[in-house]
Write a protein that holds these residues in place. Structure first.
Motif, PDB file in Angstrom:
ATOM      1  N   MET A  65       3.039   2.709  12.394  1.00 27.84           N
ATOM      2  CA  MET A  65       3.811   3.627  13.208  1.00 27.84           C
ATOM      3  C   MET A  65       4.044   4.986  12.172  1.00 27.84           C
ATOM      4  O   MET A  65       4.722   4.914  11.185  1.00 27.84           O
ATOM      5  N   ASP A  66       3.453   5.908  12.766  1.00 27.02           N
ATOM      6  CA  ASP A  66       3.660   7.255  11.791  1.00 27.02           C
ATOM      7  C   ASP A  66       4.915   7.981  12.360  1.00 27.02           C
ATOM      8  O   ASP A  66       5.619   7.526  13.105  1.00 27.02           O
ATOM      9  N   ILE A  67       5.156   9.243  11.640  1.00 31.54           N
ATOM     10  CA  ILE A  67       6.422   9.650  11.765  1.00 31.54           C
ATOM     11  C   ILE A  67       7.094   9.841  13.252  1.00 31.54           C
ATOM     12  O   ILE A  67       8.204  10.196  13.502  1.00 31.54           O
ATOM     13  N   PHE A 126       5.791  -1.692   5.309  1.00 32.62           N
ATOM     14  CA  PHE A 126       5.973  -0.318   5.356  1.00 32.62           C
ATOM     15  C   PHE A 126       5.084   0.588   4.571  1.00 32.62           C
ATOM     16  O   PHE A 126       4.457   0.019   3.732  1.00 32.62           O
ATOM     17  N   TRP A 127       4.973   1.537   5.000  1.00 31.65           N
ATOM     18  CA  TRP A 127       4.126   2.742   4.267  1.00 31.65           C
ATOM     19  C   TRP A 127       5.047   3.927   3.802  1.00 31.65           C
ATOM     20  O   TRP A 127       5.651   4.578   4.559  1.00 31.65           O
ATOM     21  N   ASN A 128       5.043   4.091   2.355  1.00 35.60           N
ATOM     22  CA  ASN A 128       5.799   5.395   2.014  1.00 35.60           C
ATOM     23  C   ASN A 128       4.892   6.344   1.772  1.00 35.60           C
ATOM     24  O   ASN A 128       4.150   6.368   1.025  1.00 35.60           O
ATOM     25  N   ASP A 129       5.553   7.714   2.194  1.00 33.48           N
ATOM     26  CA  ASP A 129       4.881   8.856   2.115  1.00 33.48           C
ATOM     27  C   ASP A 129       5.608  10.025   1.710  1.00 33.48           C
ATOM     28  O   ASP A 129       6.886   9.946   1.638  1.00 33.48           O
ATOM     29  N   MET A 130       4.642  11.059   1.368  1.00 33.72           N
ATOM     30  CA  MET A 130       5.286  12.368   0.998  1.00 33.72           C
ATOM     31  C   MET A 130       6.151  12.353  -0.205  1.00 33.72           C
ATOM     32  O   MET A 130       7.153  13.015  -0.291  1.00 33.72           O
ATOM     33  N   SER A 151       1.863   3.228  -0.761  1.00 35.47           N
ATOM     34  CA  SER A 151       2.709   4.205  -0.733  1.00 35.47           C
ATOM     35  C   SER A 151       1.506   5.250  -0.968  1.00 35.47           C
ATOM     36  O   SER A 151       0.375   4.934  -1.355  1.00 35.47           O
ATOM     37  N   ARG A 152       1.914   6.528  -1.093  1.00 35.97           N
ATOM     38  CA  ARG A 152       0.831   7.605  -1.190  1.00 35.97           C
ATOM     39  C   ARG A 152       0.841   7.895  -2.714  1.00 35.97           C
ATOM     40  O   ARG A 152      -0.158   7.929  -3.166  1.00 35.97           O
ATOM     41  N   SER A 153       2.114   8.265  -3.090  1.00 41.65           N
ATOM     42  CA  SER A 153       2.157   8.843  -4.681  1.00 41.65           C
ATOM     43  C   SER A 153       2.604   7.506  -5.344  1.00 41.65           C
ATOM     44  O   SER A 153       2.986   6.672  -4.903  1.00 41.65           O
ATOM     45  N   GLY A 158      -4.940   8.366   0.094  1.00 40.39           N
ATOM     46  CA  GLY A 158      -4.293   9.694   0.689  1.00 40.39           C
ATOM     47  C   GLY A 158      -5.122  10.370   1.692  1.00 40.39           C
ATOM     48  O   GLY A 158      -5.990   9.661   2.500  1.00 40.39           O
ATOM     49  N   ASP A 159      -4.919  11.448   2.106  1.00 42.35           N
ATOM     50  CA  ASP A 159      -5.554  12.377   3.173  1.00 42.35           C
ATOM     51  C   ASP A 159      -6.999  12.523   2.861  1.00 42.35           C
ATOM     52  O   ASP A 159      -7.155  13.740   2.426  1.00 42.35           O
ATOM     53  N   ASN A 160      -7.910  11.807   3.131  1.00 38.57           N
ATOM     54  CA  ASN A 160      -9.414  12.077   3.017  1.00 38.57           C
ATOM     55  C   ASN A 160      -9.718  12.804   4.267  1.00 38.57           C
ATOM     56  O   ASN A 160      -8.976  13.001   5.147  1.00 38.57           O
ATOM     57  N   GLY A 172     -11.764   8.258   7.951  1.00 39.40           N
ATOM     58  CA  GLY A 172     -11.335   9.688   7.556  1.00 39.40           C
ATOM     59  C   GLY A 172     -10.190  10.171   8.462  1.00 39.40           C
ATOM     60  O   GLY A 172      -9.908   9.983   9.549  1.00 39.40           O
ATOM     61  N   PHE A 173      -9.153  10.762   7.575  1.00 38.01           N
ATOM     62  CA  PHE A 173      -7.902  11.325   8.212  1.00 38.01           C
ATOM     63  C   PHE A 173      -8.064  12.630   8.885  1.00 38.01           C
ATOM     64  O   PHE A 173      -7.806  12.672  10.030  1.00 38.01           O
ATOM     65  N   GLY A 174      -8.700  13.689   7.953  1.00 35.21           N
ATOM     66  CA  GLY A 174      -8.731  14.838   8.681  1.00 35.21           C
ATOM     67  C   GLY A 174      -9.935  15.011   9.210  1.00 35.21           C
ATOM     68  O   GLY A 174     -11.009  14.303   8.970  1.00 35.21           O
ATOM     69  N   ASN A 229      -7.765   1.730   9.739  1.00 38.10           N
ATOM     70  CA  ASN A 229      -8.331   3.114  10.424  1.00 38.10           C
ATOM     71  C   ASN A 229      -7.086   3.784  10.564  1.00 38.10           C
ATOM     72  O   ASN A 229      -6.196   3.783  11.250  1.00 38.10           O
ATOM     73  N   HIS A 230      -7.148   5.145   9.779  1.00 38.49           N
ATOM     74  CA  HIS A 230      -5.967   6.192  10.057  1.00 38.49           C
ATOM     75  C   HIS A 230      -6.591   7.643  10.212  1.00 38.49           C
ATOM     76  O   HIS A 230      -7.570   7.777   9.470  1.00 38.49           O
ATOM     77  N   SER A 231      -6.047   8.235  11.353  1.00 42.22           N
ATOM     78  CA  SER A 231      -6.563   9.602  11.492  1.00 42.22           C
ATOM     79  C   SER A 231      -5.245  10.602  11.937  1.00 42.22           C
ATOM     80  O   SER A 231      -4.467  10.142  12.386  1.00 42.22           O
TER      81      SER A 231
HETATM   82  C1  GLC Z   1       0.650  12.796   5.647  1.00 48.66           C
HETATM   83  C2  GLC Z   1       0.039  11.344   5.471  1.00 48.66           C
HETATM   84  C3  GLC Z   1      -0.473  10.846   6.697  1.00 48.66           C
HETATM   85  C4  GLC Z   1       0.300  10.811   7.767  1.00 48.66           C
HETATM   86  C5  GLC Z   1       0.919  12.410   7.859  1.00 48.66           C
HETATM   87  C6  GLC Z   1       2.003  12.384   9.063  1.00 48.66           C
HETATM   88  O1  GLC Z   1      -0.259  13.611   5.645  1.00 48.66           O
HETATM   89  O2  GLC Z   1      -0.724  11.340   4.270  1.00 48.66           O
HETATM   90  O3  GLC Z   1      -1.064   9.637   6.501  1.00 48.66           O
HETATM   91  O4  GLC Z   1      -0.275  10.534   8.890  1.00 48.66           O
HETATM   92  O5  GLC Z   1       1.529  12.662   6.725  1.00 48.66           O
HETATM   93  O6  GLC Z   1       3.276  11.446   8.763  1.00 48.66           O
END
Ligand code: GLC
Length: 680
Positions: free
Chosen positions: A198-200, A306-310, A405-407, A421-423, A454-456, A479-481
């Motif tokens: 579940m993203d933001i 969970f995934w921790n981001d930013m 986590s990302r960082s 990270g954001d590939n 690939g994300f982007g 798989n994330h985009s």
């Molecule tokens: C960041 C994360 C990415 C996520 C996005 C929105 O770019 O690296 O995985 O989808 O933020 O939360």
């Protein structure tokens, strides 16, 4: 042998778990000098010297020939010239016929690694802080050097077993309904699945620890329903806390004085997804406790990952930085702007995000010392990871939780995994993901993987399939985009049948891969290794940049180019090639050592196995929990009896003992290339 050399008064990083006395003799190998506060280590490189390490960084498995900066950064569109990525892993191993040693700079600030960049024959490592512990590791082999580093920095994080299942993610899933559609899309098409991220968009106004009540009216019920179907929900949590009175985490954070402050005592604020945020000082133990407890409502709703981001932390802008950019725009308004002026205007706006000035404008308190953030910058994400893991442990000490986590920084590998990270949906990023994995393992991060597909930007069908073929072997298979990119769920593509079969192979291999992972983690080994670790005397193996050793006796060599229909590869010794099309349909080929051109049409991918070792395939299943892991097909190339110790546990025990979970599989192959049914 591990030796510690102390320079000045080091800042605490929590990376080392072994306490060693500082040496009084000078640091060997390097010429050590000072330039103001900076500490510089210089070393002449041997012509044949190879450099392994630096975990998450761009370019090859061998890090020689570029300049890298350890400075955790939110770098959405990274390329091969990007000097910093999301994590800082200051461990590097020098390997040549003349010498072998590893060096770890336990420094939370900016460290520059000029590895044959300014001069091809020289390495120059510079610490900006100049106050740090340096550890020198001298062992007899590359593998032992990696093991010693884990002895120094602690055991790798253990994810739950379900986290080895396939995970679907996308920025944009905004409701229970949408998530259910994704779950059904997989289940209806017979695509195995264990988790949905579940993203933001699940949050109320992008605020951590909230969820949209209309879109998720009963999260607990929804979690339970999904779990019934063996699918876990994995919400994202960002580092910044929205600075809004009345929002509980902000109010309680203020009450606990948890947020980083500027020199004048005011709260440091920068904008991220929810608008202006405050940033918890994760370096303080009490703040970690407060933050770790914020996960509670989600844990109580049944969330187990969970995934921790930013958490570099990423800063979109501060008031000061936008004001400066607008004033530059005002200066130029109406008048004639030459190209330099115009570029300076663009730079002013581009430089608003993650600006070094902003990282110098607030303070943190590691172990009671007041330190300007930039001096401890690289610890931020790592201590967010620790805060979360500590919170999960308090909530339920009896089980493992998924956390990535990302960082990151060395030390965070004890508390969680990381994603890469954001590939982008680029073939070059498929190769980058492969090349990063062994160096992440060397630095302790075993549970890892990239955004498959690939994300982007927009993926192509063949690229997603080739990404999945790498993902079959990465512990985190997600798989994330990004929002606004082409839909990337497997069931949307015309070559769905190939993709389904690829994911099904992951599930057929899951008990074996889990066993390989757990054995590596519990013995301080590496799940992925450069070939040099297993064949240090073989110059062709040592120079290999696009194949990896996996576990005790396997090797992978994925296709990394579009329209390739196969690839060249090198076999350091005789091996069995399993060319997979599906768990039921594969070729077994005995290949002699040397160079090969192997044909691999789009749905095919290989796994290589050393002679007299076995791989176990199970019949697979829709999820990791519904796998049959008693009924196996053992595959091997052998000229004598073969055995394999299969690690199996309940998948949740936080402190399993290796010896209690091994089952010996003994095989007496009748043919050199054998396929043997085993019931355990
Ligand atoms: C960041 C994360 C990415 C996520 C996005 C929105 O770019 O690296 O995985 O989808 O933020 O939360």
């Amino acid at each position: 042998m591990i030796r510690k050399y102390t320079f000045g008064t080091p800042l605490p990083t929590g990376a080392a778990v072994l306490s060693l006395p500082a040496e009084t003799s000078p640091l060997p190998w390097f010429d050590v000098s000072r330039e103001g506060e900076k500490l510089r280590l210089t070393l002449a490189l041997h012509p044949e010297e190879r450099l392994f390490g630096l975990g998450e960084s761009v370019r090859g498995i061998n890090k020689r020939g570029f300049l890298y900066r350890s400075w955790n950064s939110d770098v959405f569109s990274h390329t091969e010239s990007t000097e910093s990525l999301y994590g800082s892993h200051n461990f590097l191993v020098f390997f040549s016929p003349e010498r072998l040693f590893g060096i770890y700079l336990d420094d939370p600030g900016l460290v520059t690694w000029d590895l044959g960049y300014s001069r091809m024959d020289t390495a120059v490592i510079t610490s900006e802080n100049g106050q740090l512990d340096i550890y020198l590791l001298e062992e007899n082999s590359l593998t032992e050097t990696a093991r010693a580093f884990r002895r120094l920095t602690g055991k790798s994080y253990l994810p739950p077993r379900w986290a080895f299942g396939y995970i679907q993610s996308r920025w944009g899933y905004a409701s229970e309904k949408e998530i259910r559609t994704v779950a059904d899309g997989h289940r209806k098409q017979g695509i195995p699945l264990d988790g949905i991220c579940m993203d933001i968009d699940y949050m109320e106004a992008f605020r951590n620890f909230t969820w949209k009540k209309d879109a998720f009216p009963d999260l607990k019920r929804f979690c339970a329903e999904m779990k019934e179907e063996h699918i876990r929900l994995i919400p994202i949590i960002d580092a910044g806390i929205a600075a809004e009175e009345g929002y509980e985490p902000y109010d309680s954070g203020r009450e606990a004085d948890a947020f980083c402050r500027k020199a004048d005592g005011s709260e440091f604020r920068a904008a991220v997804w929810p608008g202006f945020c405050c940033f918890p000082d994760f370096l303080r133990k009490d703040v970690r406790r407060w933050f770790g407890d914020l996960y509670r409502p989600l844990l109580e709703a049944g969330v187990e990952g969970f995934w921790n981001d930013m958490n570099e932390p990423a800063l979109f802008y501060t008031e000061e930085r936008t004001a400066a950019a607008f004033s530059r725009a005002e200066e130029l308004r109406g008048g004639h702007a030459d190209y330099e002026a115009l570029w300076s205007l663009k730079d002013a706006f581009n430089g608003i995000a993650n600006n070094p000035e902003d990282y110098r404008s607030f303070w943190q308190e590691p172990e009671g010392r007041r330190v300007r953030h930039d001096r401890v910058h690289n610890l931020y994400g790592a201590f967010m990871t620790h805060a979360s893991a500590e919170g999960f442990r308090r909530f339920d000490p009896g089980k493992r939780f998924l956390l990535f986590s990302r960082s990151s920084f060395i030390g965070a590998h004890r508390s969680g995994g990381i994603w890469q990270g954001d590939n982008f949906s680029w073939w070059s990023h498929l190769k980058l993901a492969l090349q990063m994995l062994p160096n992440l393992n060397l630095c302790g991060f075993l549970y890892s993987g990239c955004d498959l597909g690939g994300f982007g930007c927009n993926v192509t069908e063949d690229l997603l399939e080739r990404f999945l073929q790498l993902g079959v072997f990465t512990p985190l298979m997600r798989n994330h985009s990004a929002l606004h990119t082409r839909d990337q769920e497997v069931y949307r593509f015309s070559i769905l049948d190939l993709m389904r079969n690829t994911i099904r192979v992951r599930y057929a291999l899951l008990p074996f891969l889990y066993s390989e992972f757990m054995k590596a983690a519990l013995t301080d080994g590496m799940y992925f290794r450069p070939l040099a670790f297993d064949y240090p005397e073989d110059p062709r193996a040592v120079a290999t940049e696009d194949q990896l050793m996996l576990g005790e006796a396997c090797m992978i060599a994925p296709v990394l180019e579009q329209n390739a229909a196969g690839r060249y590869m090198y076999l350091p010794e005789e091996m069995l090639m399993i060319r997979f099309r599906s768990p039921e349909d594969y070729d077994l080929l005995e290949l002699p050592p040397g160079d090969h051109r192997i044909s691999l049409s789009l749905g095919e991918f290989p796994l290589f196995v050393r002679k007299n070792h076995a791989v176990l395939l199970c019949p697979g299943g829709d999820s990791s929990e519904t796998l049959n892991d008693h009924d196996f097909t053992a595959l091997c190339l052998a000229d004598r009896p073969v055995s394999y110790d299969l690690y199996r546990d309940d998948g949740t025990d936080p402190a399993p003992l290796l010896s209690e979970h091994l089952t010996r599989v003994s095989l007496a192959p009748a043919d050199r290339v054998a396929k043997i049914h085993v019931v355990l």
